[in-house]
Design an enzyme around this catalytic site. Structure first.
Site, PDB file in Angstrom:
ATOM      1  N   ASP A   1       0.820  -1.214   0.000  1.00 26.47           N
ATOM      2  CA  ASP A   1       0.000   0.000   0.000  1.00 26.47           C
ATOM      3  C   ASP A   1       0.856   1.269   0.000  1.00 26.47           C
ATOM      4  OD1 ASP A   1      -1.968  -1.823   0.156  1.00 26.47           O
ATOM      5  OD2 ASP A   1      -2.766  -1.179   2.110  1.00 26.47           O
ATOM      6  N   GLY A   2       1.952   1.215   0.748  1.00 30.16           N
ATOM      7  CA  GLY A   2       2.807   2.392   0.872  1.00 30.16           C
ATOM      8  C   GLY A   2       3.381   2.803  -0.485  1.00 30.16           C
TER       9      GLY A   2
ATOM     10  N   TYR B   1       2.015   2.192  -3.380  1.00 34.05           N
ATOM     11  CA  TYR B   1       0.907   2.749  -4.148  1.00 34.05           C
ATOM     12  C   TYR B   1       0.705   4.213  -3.765  1.00 34.05           C
ATOM     13  CZ  TYR B   1      -3.729   3.684  -5.932  1.00 34.05           C
ATOM     14  OH  TYR B   1      -4.784   4.243  -6.585  1.00 34.05           O
TER      15      TYR B   1
ATOM     16  N   SER C   1     -35.869  -5.683 -16.522  1.00 34.49           N
ATOM     17  CA  SER C   1     -35.701  -6.378 -15.246  1.00 34.49           C
ATOM     18  C   SER C   1     -35.572  -7.882 -15.478  1.00 34.49           C
ATOM     19  CB  SER C   1     -36.909  -6.042 -14.385  1.00 34.49           C
ATOM     20  OG  SER C   1     -36.707  -6.502 -13.094  1.00 34.49           O
TER      21      SER C   1
ATOM     22  N   GLU D   1     -24.469 -16.485 -11.726  1.00 32.84           N
ATOM     23  CA  GLU D   1     -23.775 -15.481 -10.901  1.00 32.84           C
ATOM     24  C   GLU D   1     -24.717 -15.022  -9.813  1.00 32.84           C
ATOM     25  OE1 GLU D   1     -23.034 -12.003 -13.485  1.00 32.84           O
ATOM     26  OE2 GLU D   1     -24.785 -12.690 -14.587  1.00 32.84           O
TER      27      GLU D   1
ATOM     28  N   LYS E   1     -27.194 -12.773  -7.550  1.00 32.22           N
ATOM     29  CA  LYS E   1     -28.059 -11.622  -7.759  1.00 32.22           C
ATOM     30  C   LYS E   1     -27.761 -10.666  -6.612  1.00 32.22           C
ATOM     31  CE  LYS E   1     -32.737 -10.233  -8.894  1.00 32.22           C
ATOM     32  NZ  LYS E   1     -32.862  -9.037  -8.086  1.00 32.22           N
TER      33      LYS E   1
ATOM     34  N   ASP F   1     -27.723  -7.493  -4.172  1.00 35.34           N
ATOM     35  CA  ASP F   1     -28.796  -6.657  -3.646  1.00 35.34           C
ATOM     36  C   ASP F   1     -28.296  -5.221  -3.544  1.00 35.34           C
ATOM     37  OD1 ASP F   1     -31.263  -6.047  -2.729  1.00 35.34           O
ATOM     38  OD2 ASP F   1     -31.026  -6.940  -0.750  1.00 35.34           O
TER      39      ASP F   1
ATOM     40  N   TYR G   1     -22.672  -7.095 -14.788  1.00 33.76           N
ATOM     41  CA  TYR G   1     -23.276  -8.377 -15.170  1.00 33.76           C
ATOM     42  C   TYR G   1     -23.778  -8.381 -16.617  1.00 33.76           C
ATOM     43  CZ  TYR G   1     -27.333  -5.707 -13.444  1.00 33.76           C
ATOM     44  OH  TYR G   1     -28.247  -4.734 -13.198  1.00 33.76           O
TER      45      TYR G   1
ATOM     46  N   LYS H   1     -28.365 -17.116 -16.954  1.00 32.97           N
ATOM     47  CA  LYS H   1     -28.588 -16.553 -18.291  1.00 32.97           C
ATOM     48  C   LYS H   1     -28.131 -17.576 -19.324  1.00 32.97           C
ATOM     49  CE  LYS H   1     -27.770 -11.970 -16.474  1.00 32.97           C
ATOM     50  NZ  LYS H   1     -26.698 -11.068 -16.042  1.00 32.97           N
TER      51      LYS H   1
ATOM     52  N   LYS I   1     -34.650 -16.893  -6.621  1.00 39.91           N
ATOM     53  CA  LYS I   1     -34.512 -16.136  -5.369  1.00 39.91           C
ATOM     54  C   LYS I   1     -34.293 -17.059  -4.171  1.00 39.91           C
ATOM     55  CE  LYS I   1     -35.493 -12.115  -5.233  1.00 39.91           C
ATOM     56  NZ  LYS I   1     -36.533 -11.179  -5.564  1.00 39.91           N
TER      57      LYS I   1
ATOM     58  N   CYS J   1     -27.117   1.322  35.474  1.00 45.00           N
ATOM     59  CA  CYS J   1     -26.554   0.241  34.665  1.00 45.00           C
ATOM     60  C   CYS J   1     -27.097  -1.108  35.142  1.00 45.00           C
ATOM     61  CB  CYS J   1     -25.030   0.274  34.775  1.00 45.00           C
ATOM     62  SG  CYS J   1     -24.224  -1.160  34.052  1.00 45.00           S
TER      63      CYS J   1
ATOM     64  N   CYS K   1     -23.923  -3.023  36.812  1.00 43.20           N
ATOM     65  CA  CYS K   1     -23.232  -2.605  38.036  1.00 43.20           C
ATOM     66  C   CYS K   1     -24.006  -1.595  38.864  1.00 43.20           C
ATOM     67  CB  CYS K   1     -21.846  -2.044  37.697  1.00 43.20           C
ATOM     68  SG  CYS K   1     -21.900  -0.392  36.996  1.00 43.20           S
TER      69      CYS K   1
ATOM     70  N   CYS L   1     -22.909   3.477  30.649  1.00 36.52           N
ATOM     71  CA  CYS L   1     -22.730   3.251  32.069  1.00 36.52           C
ATOM     72  C   CYS L   1     -21.539   4.094  32.504  1.00 36.52           C
ATOM     73  CB  CYS L   1     -22.451   1.778  32.307  1.00 36.52           C
ATOM     74  SG  CYS L   1     -21.692   1.464  33.896  1.00 36.52           S
TER      75      CYS L   1
ATOM     76  N   CYS M   1     -17.465  -1.377  36.598  1.00 34.40           N
ATOM     77  CA  CYS M   1     -18.536  -2.187  36.006  1.00 34.40           C
ATOM     78  C   CYS M   1     -17.988  -3.507  35.458  1.00 34.40           C
ATOM     79  CB  CYS M   1     -19.199  -1.391  34.886  1.00 34.40           C
ATOM     80  SG  CYS M   1     -20.517  -2.299  34.068  1.00 34.40           S
TER      81      CYS M   1
HETATM   82  S1  IVH Z   1     -29.344  -9.062 -15.293  1.00 35.94           S
HETATM   83  C1  IVH Z   1     -31.512  -8.083 -18.941  1.00 35.94           C
HETATM   84  N1  IVH Z   1     -27.763  -9.942 -13.394  1.00 35.94           N
HETATM   85  O1  IVH Z   1     -31.714  -7.416 -10.436  1.00 35.94           O
HETATM   86  C2  IVH Z   1     -31.171  -8.535 -17.582  1.00 35.94           C
HETATM   87  N2  IVH Z   1     -29.424  -8.372 -12.827  1.00 35.94           N
HETATM   88  O2  IVH Z   1     -34.508  -7.980 -10.778  1.00 35.94           O
HETATM   89  C3  IVH Z   1     -30.956  -7.421 -16.672  1.00 35.94           C
HETATM   90  N3  IVH Z   1     -29.378  -7.692 -10.467  1.00 35.94           N
HETATM   91  O3  IVH Z   1     -32.410  -4.512 -12.258  1.00 35.94           O
HETATM   92  C4  IVH Z   1     -30.509  -7.780 -15.329  1.00 35.94           C
HETATM   93  N4  IVH Z   1     -27.679  -8.939  -9.870  1.00 35.94           N
HETATM   94  O4  IVH Z   1     -30.455  -4.454 -10.635  1.00 35.94           O
HETATM   95  C5  IVH Z   1     -28.797  -9.147 -13.702  1.00 35.94           C
HETATM   96  N5  IVH Z   1     -26.264 -10.767 -11.819  1.00 35.94           N
HETATM   97  C6  IVH Z   1     -27.294  -9.981 -12.136  1.00 35.94           C
HETATM   98  C7  IVH Z   1     -27.918  -9.165 -11.174  1.00 35.94           C
HETATM   99  C8  IVH Z   1     -28.987  -8.367 -11.550  1.00 35.94           C
HETATM  100  C9  IVH Z   1     -28.574  -8.053  -9.463  1.00 35.94           C
HETATM  101  C10 IVH Z   1     -30.505  -6.754 -10.336  1.00 35.94           C
HETATM  102  C11 IVH Z   1     -30.521  -5.657 -11.354  1.00 35.94           C
HETATM  103  C12 IVH Z   1     -31.858  -5.752 -12.032  1.00 35.94           C
HETATM  104  C13 IVH Z   1     -32.654  -6.533 -11.025  1.00 35.94           C
HETATM  105  C14 IVH Z   1     -33.736  -7.316 -11.722  1.00 35.94           C
END
Ligand code: IVH
Length: 763
Positions: A46-47, A49, A95, A127, A129, A131, A239, A303, A327, A421, A424, A439, A445
Site C-alpha cells: 500500500d505504501g 501505491y 428487469s 452469478e 443476484k 442486492d 453483469y 442466463k 430467489k 446500569c 453494576c 454506564c 462495572c
Molecule cells: S441481469 C436483462 N444480473 O436485479 C437482464 N441483474 O430484478 C438485466 N441484479 O435490475 C438484469 N444482480 O439491478 C442481472 N447478476 C445480475 C444481477 C442483476 C442483481 C438486479 C438488477 C436488475 C434486477 C432485476
C-alpha cells in the site's frame, strides 16, 4: 541554457518530461487500482501505491494543464450539484423474471429448451443476484463519460460524478482493444464490512444509521455532493452490457471475460453451468456460502450463455426470456417483541436488544434483534408487545425493519432507558444530543472490566509488559482481578498457577507491575479510560492541572474555552488590565470602543479596542471582567477538551466507584514526579477550587493582605512573596509597584479584588 544542449533543461523540455511522467504514473496507478479493487490481488505494498499516487497529485498540482478527467486523482471531489439531470437509456434497462422455488426454475428451463428446440444440454452463466442498485456506465474511446441509474428502465438519472468516486470503476478502460462505445451494466452495492464501518461511524457521531446495506448504497449513490459518495465504501459489479460498438460474439460468459480484461469488475462467482442440474448445484452451493460472501445477495441469476440463442428467444417489455433470477427464501419474517433488555458493551455503551418470539428467518431461528440505541427505538417507535418485521442480512445481526402499528395491542409498553446500569448499578449517562447512553461505572462495572484493565495495562497507558488480553481474561474470570488496583496485589504464586504461565513469566510480570508504579500524570489520566480522553488530551490535562485532586475537582467550565473577545490576545488583555489599574479615576465616553482606542493604551490596537467596547459596553463591566473574559483564545482552555469531553470527565469523577478505584490505585503505590497526590473527598475537593494555583498579593486592598492570603489558601491556592514564572496570578490593589511591573514582564495574569471575588463566585 547552453545552446545546442539537451532540451530537458528548457521550460518546454521540463513540460514534456512532466507530461510523460504523469502518463506513466497514470498507467501504473490504473493497473494497481484494478489489481487491488477488482482482482483483490495487489502486487505492491500500500505504501508504494500511496507514493505513486502522491507523486501524481504533486505533479498535477504543479502542472494543472496536465490533469485529465480520467486521471486516478480525479476520483473524488467534484462540486455538489443542485439536482440530477435525466438520461435516456439508448437500450432499455429491463428487469428479470423471478423463480421463487425449484419448480419455477424447472419451468424456466423447460421453456428455454422448447423455445430453442435444442438438442443436448443448454449452457448458462450463473452469478449472484446482488442486492444493490442497477447502473449503466458509458465509455467512449475508453474514457468513462456517463453513468446513470436505471430509473424507470427508459430514463434514469445522471450520477456520473458519484459513480466516478466508486473504487474499482475504471475511469479509463485497460488495454487498447476496447470498443469505441461501450455501455456496461451492473450493480452498485455496499459490502458488509463497509456497511458496518459506515454505521459505526454514524453511531459514533450520533447520526441515524442505515437499516441495511442496500438502503445505505442507495442513499450514498443519490448524494448530490459527490464528496459524500466518495466517503462511502461502495463497489460495482458488472453483469451485462447495453449499447456497444463491439461485436459481443457468441458467448455471454466470454463477453463478460472480455469486459473483465478491459478492467471492468465482474463477479468472482461467475461460472458456466450446464442444464437444470448444473443450475441447481450452483444455487445450492452459493446458498451455503451466502453468509460468507461479504455482501448481500438475494438469489442467483441464470442466463442462457449463447448470445444468438438469447436473440432467438427475445424479451417481453419487462424481462428477457433467456434469463431468470432464482430467489433465496425471504430473509424477513413477522414476530412479536416480548421484552427489551439493555446490554452493556465493553466500552459501557448500553444497547437495547429486543427479545422476540422465536421465528425462522432465512432458515435460522431468530430470538433477539438489536435496536442499536435509544434514537433507533424512538425512530422506529418499537414498543413491548408490538408485532414487528425482522430481517437478517448476511452476517449482519438480525434487526427490526419496522413495526406494524395496525397490530399494536392497547397495552403495548414504551421502552425506557434505565437510570442505572443493569450490570453494576452506576448511573447511566446520555449526554444531550447523543444517541448512545453509557454506564458511568468505567473502572468498576463488570461488563467493562476486561476492557478497562486491558486499556489500563496498554503500552501508552501504564505499560505493563507481559499483561496481554488472554492473561487478563484468565485473571478476571478467576476472580483474581476486578479492577486495575487488584493487579498490584497479585502474588507470584497466583500468577505462576495460571495457564501458560511459568515461574519465570510470573516473576517478570511482578517486576513489570512494580516498574509501572512509577509513571507520569499524563499516562495515569490516559490509563483511567475516560471516554474520549486519548493520549493527547490526557497530556493536555496533565499539563493544565497541577494535581490529580485539582483535576478531580474540576467543573465543566474549568475545561472549556474562554469566553474571550475576538482579536484580543493575552498581551493586549494584560496591557489593558495594567492600564486600568493605574487609571482608577478614568471616565469613559458612551462609545467605549472609541474611547479605549483614544487612550492609546500600549499593546491594544484599534480593532481590539473596538471589539472590547462592543463586548463590555461600559467601563465598569470592563473593569470587572476576568482575563479569561477578555482573551479570545479561540482554542479550548485545555487542548482537545470541548463540552462533550468535559462532560465525560466530570461525569467520570463524579462517580464514587471511580474515585474509590483511583484512591485504591494511589494506595497501591502509583506515583509520578512533581505531583502532590491527594485525591480529595468530594466535599474536600469541591471546597478547593484553586488547588495548585500560586498567587502573589500586592498593592493596597480593601482588607489586610493576610485576610486574602487566608482566603486563597482555604481555597487550595498557594500564596508566595515574589512574582516568578511559577506564579499563576498577581492579586493587585492600588499603588502596586515593582511586583506589578514584574508580572507584566513575565506575562503573569493580573487580577483585581473584584475579579478575584468573581472568580471565587464562579467556581
Ligand atoms: S441481469 C436483462 N444480473 O436485479 C437482464 N441483474 O430484478 C438485466 N441484479 O435490475 C438484469 N444482480 O439491478 C442481472 N447478476 C445480475 C444481477 C442483476 C442483481 C438486479 C438488477 C436488475 C434486477 C432485476
Amino acid at each position: 541554457m547552453t545552446a545546442g544542449g539537451p532540451d530537458t533543461g528548457s521550460p518546454a523540455g521540463a513540460e514534456a518530461a512532466a507530461r510523460a511522467r504523469a502518463a506513466a504514473l497514470r498507467g501504473q496507478l490504473r493497473y494497481h487500482n484494478h489489481r487491488y479493487y477488482v482482482l483483490d490481488d495487489p502486487d505492491i505494498p500500500d505504501g508504494d501505491y500511496d507514493r505513486l499516487f502522491r507523486e501524481l497529485v504533486d505533479l498535477e498540482s504543479r502542472h494543472p494543464d496536465l490533469v485529465t478527467p480520467d486521471s486516478p486523482t480525479q476520483r473524488v471531489g467534484a462540486a455538489p450539484r443542485p439536482e440530477f439531470t435525466q438520461v435516456r437509456h439508448r437500450l432499455p434497462m429491463i428487469s428479470l423474471d423471478n423463480a421463487m422455488d425449484d419448480a419455477d426454475l424447472a419451468e424456466f428451463h423447460r421453456r428455454v429448451r422448447s423455445g430453442l428446440a435444442a438438442t443436448g444440454e443448454a449452457a448458462f452463466t450463473a452469478e449472484p443476484k446482488l442486492d444493490g442498485l442497477a447502473v449503466s456506465i458509458r465509455f467512449e474511446q475508453g474514457a468513462l463519460v456517463q453513468a446513470a441509474t436505471r430509473g424507470d428502465g427508459t430514463t434514469g438519472e445522471d450520477i456520473t460524478a458519484n459513480v466516478r468516486t466508486i473504487q474499482g470503476v475504471p475511469l479509463r478502460l485497460l488495454g487498447d482493444d476496447y470498443p469505441a462505445v461501450l455501455e456496461v451494466r451492473g450493480e452498485v452495492y455496499l459490502p458488509h464490512a463497509g456497511f458496518a464501518r459506515m454505521n459505526a461511524e454514524a453511531l459514533a457521531r450520533g447520526d441515524k444509521i442505515f437499516a441495511n446495506p442496500r438502503n445505505a448504497a442507495a442513499g450514498s449513490l443519490r448524494q448530490l455532493d459527490p464528496r459524500m459518495t466518495a466517503a462511502r465504501p461502495l463497489r460495482f459489479c458488472c453483469y451485462g452490457w447495453g449499447e456497444t460498438s463491439a461485436d459481443p460474439g457468441a458467448s455471454q460468459f466470454a463477453m463478460l471475460q472480455r469486459l473483465a480484461g478491459w478492467g471492468v469488475p465482474i463477479s468472482r462467482e461467475l461460472r458456466q453451468v450446464t442444464g437444470l442440474t448444473g443450475c441447481r448445484d450452483y444455487f445450492d452451493d452459493l446458498g451455503r456460502r451466502r453468509e460468507s460472501l461479504g455482501y448481500d445477495i438475494d438469489g442467483v441469476v441464470f442466463k442462457l450463455d449463447r448470445i444468438p440463442d438469447q436473440a432467438a428467444l427475445g424479451a417481453t417489455i419487462h424481462h428477457p426470456r433467456w434469463a431468470i433470477a432464482r430467489k433465496f427464501p425471504a430473509q424477513e419474517a413477522l414476530t412479536v417483541v416480548e421484552a427489551v433488555e439493555f446490554q452493556v458493551g465493553r466500552t459501557g455503551a448500553l444497547t437495547p436488544v429486543a427479545r422476540l418470539t422465536p421465528v425462522a428467518v432465512g432458515g435460522v431461528t431468530v430470538a433477539n434483534a438489536t435496536l442499536h440505541n435509544m434514537d433507533e427505538v424512538e425512530r422506529k417507535d418499537v414498543r413491548i408487545g408490538d408485532s414487528v418485521s425482522v430481517r437478517r442480512a448476511g452476517d449482519v445481526i438480525p434487526e427490526i425493519v419496522r413495526v406494524l402499528p395496525e397490530r399494536r395491542p392497547p397495552d403495548a409498553q414504551s421502552v425506557v432507558l434505565p437510570a442505572r446500569c443493569p450490570v453494576c448499578g452506576a448511573d447511566v449517562i446520555r449526554p444531550a444530543g447523543e444517541a448512545v447512553a453509557r454506564c458511568s461505572g468505567g473502572l468498576y462495572c463488570p461488563a467493562q472490566r476486561k476492557e478497562a484493565i486491558r486499556h489500563f495495562a496498554s503500552r501508552k497507558a501504564m505499560d505493563i509488559e507481559g499483561l496481554g488480553e488472554k492473561l487478563i481474561d484468565q485473571l478476571v474470570e478467576r476472580g483474581l482481578v476486578q479492577e486495575p488496583a487488584d493487579l498490584y496485589r497479585l502474588t507470584q504464586g497466583q500468577l505462576a498457577a495460571l495457564e501458560r504461565m511459568g515461574d519465570k513469566s510470573a516473576e517478570n510480570l511482578i517486576a513489570a507491575l512494580a516498574r509501572s508504579r512509577e509513571t507520569s500524570f499524563a499516562r495515569f489520566i490516559f490509563a483511567l479510560g475516560i471516554r474520549e480522553v486519548g493520549e493527547a488530551t490526557a497530556a493536555a490535562l496533565a499539563a493544565h492541572f497541577d494535581s490529580l485532586a485539582a483535576l478531580m475537582a474540576a467543573r465543566e467550565a474549568d475545561f472549556l474555552p474562554t469566553r474571550g473577545v475576538r482579536g484580543v490576545g493575552p498581551a493586549a488583555a494584560q496591557a489593558l488590565q495594567a492600564w486600568l489599574l493605574a487609571s482608577p479615576d478614568a471616565q469613559a465616553t458612551p462609545d467605549l470602543g472609541e474611547w479605549l482606542a483614544a487612550q492609546q493604551i500600549p499593546g491594544l490596537n484599534r480593532a481590539a479596542a473596538a471589539a472590547l467596547g462592543a463586548a463590555c459596553g461600559t467601563l465598569e463591566r470592563l473593569r470587572g471582567a476576568l482575563p479569561a473574559d477578555l482573551v479570545g483564545a479561540g482554542a479550548g482552555l485545555v487542548e482537545g477538551v470541548g463540552p462533550v469531553v468535559a462532560a465525560h470527565l466530570v461525569g467520570f469523577f463524579a462517580q464514587a466507584y471511580n474515585r474509590e478505584a483511583i484512591e485504591r490505585l494511589i494506595a497501591a503505590g502509583i506515583r509520578w514526579p512533581a505531583a502532590a497526590v491527594t485525591p480529595g473527598s468530594p466535599a474536600g475537593s469541591q471546597a478547593r477550587p484553586l488547588a495548585g494555583k500560586t498567587f502573589v498579593i500586592t498593592g493596597t486592598l480593601s482588607r489586610p493582605r493576610d485576610a486574602f492570603k487566608a482566603e486563597l489558601e482555604s481555597l487550595g491556592a498557594k500564596v508566595t512573596g515574589s512574582v516568578s514564572t511559577a506564579t499563576d496570578f498577581l492579586l493587585a490593589g492600588a499603588a502596586a509597584g515593582s511586583k506589578l511591573n514584574k508580572a507584566q514582564e513575565l506575562g503573569v495574569p493580573i487580577m483585581t479584588e473584584e475579579q478575584l471575588a468573581r472568580l471565587i463566585a464562579d467556581t
